[in-house]
Design an enzyme around this catalytic site. Sequence first.
Site, PDB file in Angstrom:
ATOM      1  CE  LYS A 189       8.336   0.318   5.513  1.00 45.13           C
ATOM      2  NZ  LYS A 189       7.442   0.568   4.407  1.00 45.13           N
TER       3      LYS A 189
ATOM      4  CE  LYS B 193       2.468  -2.093   4.955  1.00 42.96           C
ATOM      5  NZ  LYS B 193       1.365  -1.317   5.531  1.00 42.96           N
TER       6      LYS B 193
ATOM      7  CG  ASN C  30       0.224   4.017  10.843  1.00 41.28           C
ATOM      8  OD1 ASN C  30       0.195   4.143   9.627  1.00 41.28           O
ATOM      9  ND2 ASN C  30      -0.002   2.871  11.446  1.00 41.28           N
TER      10      ASN C  30
ATOM     11  CG  HIS D 260       0.705   7.905   7.706  1.00 45.99           C
ATOM     12  ND1 HIS D 260       1.910   8.505   7.966  1.00 45.99           N
ATOM     13  CD2 HIS D 260       0.834   7.311   6.491  1.00 45.99           C
ATOM     14  CE1 HIS D 260       2.739   8.276   6.959  1.00 45.99           C
ATOM     15  NE2 HIS D 260       2.112   7.551   6.037  1.00 45.99           N
TER      16      HIS D 260
ATOM     17  CD  GLU E 143       0.992  -2.713   8.959  1.00 44.53           C
ATOM     18  OE1 GLU E 143       0.147  -3.247   8.252  1.00 44.53           O
ATOM     19  OE2 GLU E 143       1.559  -1.646   8.680  1.00 44.53           O
TER      20      GLU E 143
ATOM     21  CG  HIS F  93      -4.222   7.575   5.751  1.00 44.94           C
ATOM     22  ND1 HIS F  93      -3.851   6.619   6.662  1.00 44.94           N
ATOM     23  CD2 HIS F  93      -3.413   7.416   4.673  1.00 44.94           C
ATOM     24  CE1 HIS F  93      -2.839   5.903   6.161  1.00 44.94           C
ATOM     25  NE2 HIS F  93      -2.568   6.375   4.954  1.00 44.94           N
TER      26      HIS F  93
ATOM     27  NE  ARG G 276      -0.648 -23.528  -5.695  1.00 48.91           N
ATOM     28  CZ  ARG G 276      -0.629 -24.421  -6.679  1.00 48.91           C
ATOM     29  NH1 ARG G 276       0.485 -24.666  -7.344  1.00 48.91           N
ATOM     30  NH2 ARG G 276      -1.730 -25.060  -6.986  1.00 48.91           N
TER      31      ARG G 276
ATOM     32  CG  HIS H 197       0.835   8.996   1.136  1.00 47.57           C
ATOM     33  ND1 HIS H 197      -0.240   8.695   1.937  1.00 47.57           N
ATOM     34  CD2 HIS H 197       1.944   8.530   1.787  1.00 47.57           C
ATOM     35  CE1 HIS H 197       0.197   8.062   3.025  1.00 47.57           C
ATOM     36  NE2 HIS H 197       1.511   7.944   2.945  1.00 47.57           N
TER      37      HIS H 197
ATOM     38  NE  ARG I 276       5.972  -3.634   8.800  1.00 53.32           N
ATOM     39  CZ  ARG I 276       5.846  -3.961   7.518  1.00 53.32           C
ATOM     40  NH1 ARG I 276       4.843  -3.497   6.797  1.00 53.32           N
ATOM     41  NH2 ARG I 276       6.703  -4.754   6.945  1.00 53.32           N
TER      42      ARG I 276
ATOM     43  CD  GLU J 272       5.424   8.192   4.062  1.00 47.86           C
ATOM     44  OE1 GLU J 272       5.818   7.947   5.219  1.00 47.86           O
ATOM     45  OE2 GLU J 272       4.236   8.047   3.703  1.00 47.86           O
TER      46      GLU J 272
HETATM   47  P1  NAD Z   1       4.260   6.315  -8.584  1.00 48.09           P
HETATM   48  O1  NAD Z   1       4.749   4.930  -8.676  1.00 48.09           O
HETATM   49  O2  NAD Z   1       2.999   6.662  -9.255  1.00 48.09           O
HETATM   50  O3  NAD Z   1       5.422   7.282  -9.076  1.00 48.09           O
HETATM   51  C1  NAD Z   1       5.192   8.660  -9.127  1.00 48.09           C
HETATM   52  C2  NAD Z   1       5.408   9.204 -10.540  1.00 48.09           C
HETATM   53  O4  NAD Z   1       6.802   9.319 -10.782  1.00 48.09           O
HETATM   54  C3  NAD Z   1       4.854   8.317 -11.637  1.00 48.09           C
HETATM   55  O5  NAD Z   1       4.330   9.136 -12.657  1.00 48.09           O
HETATM   56  C4  NAD Z   1       6.099   7.591 -12.154  1.00 48.09           C
HETATM   57  O6  NAD Z   1       5.967   7.186 -13.481  1.00 48.09           O
HETATM   58  C5  NAD Z   1       7.146   8.641 -11.996  1.00 48.09           C
HETATM   59  N1  NAD Z   1       8.518   8.197 -11.800  1.00 48.09           N
HETATM   60  C6  NAD Z   1       8.957   7.233 -10.956  1.00 48.09           C
HETATM   61  N2  NAD Z   1      10.285   7.201 -10.973  1.00 48.09           N
HETATM   62  C7  NAD Z   1      10.714   8.134 -11.844  1.00 48.09           C
HETATM   63  C8  NAD Z   1      11.991   8.595 -12.272  1.00 48.09           C
HETATM   64  N3  NAD Z   1      13.124   8.100 -11.759  1.00 48.09           N
HETATM   65  N4  NAD Z   1      12.039   9.585 -13.194  1.00 48.09           N
HETATM   66  C9  NAD Z   1      10.885  10.132 -13.685  1.00 48.09           C
HETATM   67  N5  NAD Z   1       9.659   9.763 -13.297  1.00 48.09           N
HETATM   68  C10 NAD Z   1       9.581   8.773 -12.388  1.00 48.09           C
HETATM   69  O7  NAD Z   1       4.069   6.759  -7.049  1.00 48.09           O
HETATM   70  P2  NAD Z   1       4.996   6.675  -5.778  1.00 48.09           P
HETATM   71  O8  NAD Z   1       4.797   7.941  -5.060  1.00 48.09           O
HETATM   72  O9  NAD Z   1       6.371   6.258  -6.116  1.00 48.09           O
HETATM   73  O10 NAD Z   1       4.318   5.484  -4.949  1.00 48.09           O
HETATM   74  C11 NAD Z   1       2.993   5.569  -4.493  1.00 48.09           C
HETATM   75  C12 NAD Z   1       2.434   4.189  -4.303  1.00 48.09           C
HETATM   76  O11 NAD Z   1       3.204   3.510  -3.307  1.00 48.09           O
HETATM   77  C13 NAD Z   1       0.994   4.146  -3.838  1.00 48.09           C
HETATM   78  O12 NAD Z   1       0.261   3.238  -4.619  1.00 48.09           O
HETATM   79  C14 NAD Z   1       1.082   3.663  -2.397  1.00 48.09           C
HETATM   80  O13 NAD Z   1      -0.032   2.940  -1.989  1.00 48.09           O
HETATM   81  C15 NAD Z   1       2.314   2.819  -2.453  1.00 48.09           C
HETATM   82  N6  NAD Z   1       2.981   2.638  -1.152  1.00 48.09           N
HETATM   83  C16 NAD Z   1       3.247   1.371  -0.746  1.00 48.09           C
HETATM   84  C17 NAD Z   1       3.893   1.155   0.460  1.00 48.09           C
HETATM   85  C18 NAD Z   1       4.225  -0.245   0.877  1.00 48.09           C
HETATM   86  O14 NAD Z   1       4.671  -0.466   2.007  1.00 48.09           O
HETATM   87  N7  NAD Z   1       4.059  -1.218   0.012  1.00 48.09           N
HETATM   88  C19 NAD Z   1       4.268   2.233   1.261  1.00 48.09           C
HETATM   89  C20 NAD Z   1       4.004   3.511   0.807  1.00 48.09           C
HETATM   90  C21 NAD Z   1       3.355   3.701  -0.403  1.00 48.09           C
HETATM   91 ZN    ZN Z   2       2.845   6.945   4.208  1.00 48.66          ZN
END
Ligand code: NAD
Ligand code: ZN
Length: 367
Positions: A234, A150, A252, A255, A244, A259, A128, A271, A248, A192
């Site tokens: 942010k 999130k 977008n 986006h 949200e 998207h 929990r 993305h 927030r 972003e």
């Molecule tokens: P990711 O976590 O897949 O990282 C991208 C790549 O970089 C991966 O291969 C990872 O292993 C590698 N990596 C990360 N840090 C590294 C480092 N310091 N050195 C070498 N390699 C490294 O992707 P991302 O772009 O970081 O995140 C995308 C995700 O975030 C999606 O799932 C998306 O839905 C989510 N997201 C969430 C929110 C939220 O508000 N929660 C907002 C935006 C995106």
């Molecule tokens: Zn985004």
Amino acid sequence: MKRINVKVGPTGYEIRIGSGIIAHAGSWLKDYVHKDHAAGFRHKAAIITDTNVKGLYAGQLERSLAAAGFYVTVLEVKAGEEQKTLETASSLYDRLAASFAERSTLILALGGGVIGDLAGFVAATYMRGVPYVQVPTSLLAMVDSSIGGKTAVDRGKTKNLIGAFYQPKMVIADIAALKTLPAAELSNGMGEAIKMAAISDVKFFRFLEENMKKAVALDPGVLEEIVYQNARQKAAVVVKDEKESGQRIILNYGHTIGHAVEAVSGFTLKHGQAVAVGMVAENKIARRRGLLSDVEAARIKEVLLSAGLPVNLPDFSREEKEKMHEAIKHDKKVVNEKIRFVLLKAIGRPVVVDDIGPDFIGEVLFD
Ligand code: NAD
Ligand code: ZN
């Protein structure tokens, strides 16, 4: 080092940004834990990380925690969005239980946004809810996903279908980790960051214009400032609108079209790249509506290009264009057939426009 206080929940939490700060995590978190528990109690911590990040930074984090008196377990997940599932979450619950994780065990999400979302979701639901800390290592995670609480996993083809709002106890963004991030991932996060500057702060936007070359060359001072300005903006939006409902929405910008482009490209565009294309396309709509000036639209395009991001729609076939149009029409922001867009009146001045019909969009995008 820079600090930002995010005032959500009963106590709020801090985002700390600096170079080499993973080494301090143990002593900072020990202080936090000691606020709640009797001295002399040895705490457990579980680092959740991916196969790329583990060999680079898990050792540092583990040593820092162990030196501060934590018992540490490292749980590894294969890298990639495909792992952001309930199945992976289940395997993490099992592995946490096998390592005797309890209600007070601290989870550390060490990695990009995939690990942040997944480990955050696991922390929100295991017993929990157990405390967790974000240790973002990708630029995208530092500027975006680690802030706001999130958490989610994907289900089938639907991204983030299952999740929870769950705030971390601290966010530790170590700029030194960006040194090993692949260039395409740096650009991805920069998409972003540019978005945030464009919707919130013309001074920060100018900073990006003047320093993008240095940022791309991994200048730590410039990257620290970019992460700091983004996190600050942010955090401000999130505090006003934790769950949200209103404010927030301005996040977008880029986006709605982004998207759709991302989906129709079959996720071959990352993305941040799709959002870059989305911003330029939405600026076109803004220009047609007499909002954004040509000069400012060109400045946005220029800074995206200097960050190594695409600015044009991919060379979609007629069928793909139709699919994209459909995707926009079915976006969650559609109200009474009219599509809600966040458009810019000027850099730093977003407006929500919700009277744009689908025909107008087709005309602007595919002329
Ligand atoms: P990711 O976590 O897949 O990282 C991208 C790549 O970089 C991966 O291969 C990872 O292993 C590698 N990596 C990360 N840090 C590294 C480092 N310091 N050195 C070498 N390699 C490294 O992707 P991302 O772009 O970081 O995140 C995308 C995700 O975030 C999606 O799932 C998306 O839905 C989510 N997201 C969430 C929110 C939220 O508000 N929660 C907002 C935006 C995106
Ligand atoms: Zn985004």
